[in-house]
Design a protein around this motif. Sequence first.
Motif, short mmCIF file in Angstrom:
data_model
loop_
_atom_site.label_atom_id
_atom_site.label_comp_id
_atom_site.label_asym_id
_atom_site.label_seq_id
_atom_site.Cartn_x
_atom_site.Cartn_y
_atom_site.Cartn_z
N GLN A 29 0.84 -1.20 0.00
CA GLN A 29 0.00 0.00 0.00
C GLN A 29 0.88 1.25 0.00
O GLN A 29 0.57 2.24 -0.66
CB GLN A 29 -0.98 0.05 1.18
CG GLN A 29 -1.96 1.22 1.00
CD GLN A 29 -2.97 1.39 2.11
OE1 GLN A 29 -2.89 0.74 3.15
NE2 GLN A 29 -3.94 2.26 1.89
N ALA A 33 0.81 4.31 -2.51
CA ALA A 33 0.53 5.67 -2.02
C ALA A 33 1.68 6.62 -2.33
O ALA A 33 1.47 7.80 -2.58
CB ALA A 33 0.27 5.63 -0.52
N SER A 34 2.91 6.10 -2.35
CA SER A 34 4.06 6.98 -2.56
C SER A 34 4.49 7.00 -4.02
O SER A 34 5.25 7.87 -4.42
CB SER A 34 5.24 6.52 -1.71
OG SER A 34 5.74 5.29 -2.22
N MET A 66 6.67 6.71 8.99
CA MET A 66 6.05 6.28 10.25
C MET A 66 6.70 6.99 11.43
O MET A 66 6.04 7.35 12.40
CB MET A 66 6.14 4.75 10.38
CG MET A 66 5.24 4.02 9.38
SD MET A 66 5.03 2.25 9.71
CE MET A 66 6.65 1.63 9.37
N LYS A 69 5.40 10.39 11.65
CA LYS A 69 4.08 10.45 12.31
C LYS A 69 4.26 10.60 13.83
O LYS A 69 3.56 11.38 14.48
CB LYS A 69 3.27 9.19 11.99
CG LYS A 69 2.10 8.94 12.93
CD LYS A 69 1.43 7.62 12.61
CE LYS A 69 0.81 6.91 13.81
NZ LYS A 69 0.01 7.71 14.69
N MET B 35 -5.27 10.79 -2.38
CA MET B 35 -3.85 10.39 -2.30
C MET B 35 -3.32 10.58 -0.88
O MET B 35 -2.54 9.76 -0.40
CB MET B 35 -3.01 11.15 -3.33
CG MET B 35 -3.23 10.60 -4.75
SD MET B 35 -2.35 11.52 -6.03
CE MET B 35 -0.65 11.08 -5.70
N HIS B 38 -4.71 7.63 1.21
CA HIS B 38 -3.99 6.37 0.98
C HIS B 38 -2.63 6.38 1.67
O HIS B 38 -2.21 5.40 2.26
CB HIS B 38 -3.80 6.12 -0.54
CG HIS B 38 -5.03 5.62 -1.20
ND1 HIS B 38 -5.49 4.34 -1.02
CD2 HIS B 38 -5.92 6.21 -2.03
CE1 HIS B 38 -6.61 4.16 -1.72
NE2 HIS B 38 -6.89 5.30 -2.35
N TRP B 39 -1.97 7.50 1.54
CA TRP B 39 -0.62 7.61 2.13
C TRP B 39 -0.71 7.53 3.65
O TRP B 39 0.05 6.80 4.29
CB TRP B 39 -0.01 8.95 1.70
CG TRP B 39 1.48 9.01 1.80
CD1 TRP B 39 2.37 8.67 0.82
CD2 TRP B 39 2.26 9.45 2.92
NE1 TRP B 39 3.66 8.88 1.28
CE2 TRP B 39 3.62 9.35 2.55
CE3 TRP B 39 1.93 9.91 4.19
CZ2 TRP B 39 4.66 9.71 3.41
CZ3 TRP B 39 2.96 10.25 5.06
CH2 TRP B 39 4.31 10.15 4.66
N GLU B 41 -3.05 6.19 5.44
CA GLU B 41 -3.44 4.82 5.80
C GLU B 41 -2.24 3.90 5.80
O GLU B 41 -2.06 3.08 6.69
CB GLU B 41 -4.46 4.27 4.78
CG GLU B 41 -5.90 4.57 5.12
CD GLU B 41 -6.85 3.99 4.06
OE1 GLU B 41 -7.97 4.50 4.00
OE2 GLU B 41 -6.46 3.06 3.31
N ALA B 42 -1.40 4.06 4.77
CA ALA B 42 -0.26 3.16 4.62
C ALA B 42 0.72 3.28 5.79
O ALA B 42 1.35 2.31 6.18
CB ALA B 42 0.47 3.41 3.30
N ILE B 43 0.85 4.49 6.34
CA ILE B 43 1.77 4.61 7.47
C ILE B 43 1.03 4.59 8.80
O ILE B 43 1.64 4.68 9.85
CB ILE B 43 2.64 5.89 7.37
CG1 ILE B 43 1.79 7.15 7.50
CG2 ILE B 43 3.44 5.92 6.09
CD1 ILE B 43 2.65 8.37 7.75
N GLY B 44 -0.30 4.43 8.76
CA GLY B 44 -1.06 4.31 10.01
C GLY B 44 -1.22 5.64 10.72
O GLY B 44 -1.26 5.71 11.93
N ASP B 45 -1.27 6.72 9.94
CA ASP B 45 -1.39 8.05 10.54
C ASP B 45 -2.84 8.52 10.46
O ASP B 45 -3.37 8.74 9.36
CB ASP B 45 -0.49 9.03 9.78
CG ASP B 45 -0.28 10.33 10.56
OD1 ASP B 45 -1.12 10.64 11.43
OD2 ASP B 45 0.73 11.00 10.29
N TYR B 50 -5.01 15.34 8.16
CA TYR B 50 -4.79 14.67 6.87
C TYR B 50 -5.99 13.84 6.43
O TYR B 50 -6.00 13.32 5.32
CB TYR B 50 -3.59 13.70 6.93
CG TYR B 50 -2.36 14.21 7.64
CD1 TYR B 50 -1.89 15.51 7.45
CD2 TYR B 50 -1.63 13.36 8.47
CE1 TYR B 50 -0.76 15.96 8.10
CE2 TYR B 50 -0.48 13.81 9.11
CZ TYR B 50 -0.05 15.11 8.93
OH TYR B 50 1.07 15.53 9.56
N SER B 73 6.42 12.34 -2.72
CA SER B 73 5.54 11.39 -3.40
C SER B 73 4.83 12.00 -4.60
O SER B 73 4.55 11.31 -5.57
CB SER B 73 4.47 10.87 -2.43
OG SER B 73 5.06 10.12 -1.41
#
Lengths: 139, 322
Positions: A29, A33-34, A66, A69, B35, B38-39, B41-45, B50, B73
């Motif tokens: 994913q 996404a990136s 991550m 974040k 976008m 999705h981004w 979600e992918a890092i769990g933020d 956002y 990105s």
Amino acid sequence: MSLRAENLTPGSSHNASLVSDLKRTQIVQYAGASGDYNPLHTDEVFATEVAGYPSVFAHGMLTMAMTGKMLTDYVGDGRLTQFGVRFTNQVWPGDDLEATAVLQSIEEHDGVKLANFEVTTTNQDGAVVLKGSAQARVD
Amino acid sequence: MNEEQQQAFEDLIYSYVGKVVCQRMPAKDAVNEPMIRHWAEAIGDNNPAYSDPQWAADSQRGKMIAPPAMMYSWGQEGFPVVAQGRTPDAQSELVERFNENGFFGTLGTNVKQEYFKEVGIGDTVYMEMVVDNISEQKATGRGIGYFFETLATFSDQHGDPIGTQRFRVLKFIPPAEQAAASSSDNDEALEVPTRIASPRGHDNKWWWDACDEGKVLIQRCKNCQTLRHPPRPMCGECQSMEWDSIESTLAGEVLSFTELHHPKIPGYQYPLVCAVIKLAEGTNLVANVVGCEPEAVHIGMQLQGKVEQIDAKTMLPQFYPA
């Protein structure tokens, strides 16, 4: 919510769990996404048989994001001014990651207070996978 | 690669420093909710800045923003690069130069981002990129290689700077290729086997250490002056454990000998004569007889020894016809 300089002491730290049992699907994913579809991260057959790695592994940028974040959760969004990292070990499917930011110093330029952090992300074996520094505006 | 080839190779790769990888150009998509979602979600933020349009609309900014680390990105080319290959640019050419010369290994090692301005829904991220620097050759844990660093600069549709990203990549010779590269180029670099290392323990290390210094010592009892060899803690005559040593002149005679034929052991030169040698001081020593045909060696033969470097790791007394 934002950090206030008077509540911060050098040496104080903040940490957060980033992921537990990282899934290949999450790596895929992130590729989508990136926009980084390097097959080392997404194609198990390519990663093992062609490139000779034990499996696919996470994008360094996924680990960085991550960890980012953890920082933006801590300092507040729109506050980060710099974030630099070194990827010291690869991150594999199944890994658990934890990140820590330790305050190094607070400086002031033209009335803007900037906090400098040292940032470390480790895996379940205690191995450092990412090491770096970050700077954020604080009140 | 010999020195001259390396010089030519380095001249070639260093010529890429400062080359433009891409001119300032806009991302295919303006900054947009899907976008970002999705981004994140992918890092769990799950930061609402956002992900929650309502929260974002009610916030001070009045609109949703993109996470700062997402900056690069927007300019990524995505799946077409994998499917159709990358349009050649200075970076891909540089990578090709490394690959052609055996530096196949690729590892992203460092990223540094600076953030100057937030981007929100509707902004367009422009990117330009140059090859910023290339290191000298480094011996790394992965193998011999070079680090190269690209510098991407991001700006918005108004030309305002958004941020920068430095990305450092290690191009290295993977270990298997390293062995192949050095054997085709430089055979003498292959490791020559050495003799079996002398076992050095509590009671005999001093003797071997002296041998490394070019001396053959003989242990002497401090109580009754009796010489003994090989080294051991107690005098066989008086049971004293006090001792010192004298240096041998290495004059001697063959007490007994044998020629070793088979099996040949890596690290030893043949023909190989091993003799028990009675030193002038009176003790016996096992060593090689060299400097003559094996057939010439006989019991009672007079010898003169000297300590020599036998191979890269070994110093030993060798005995020549006197």
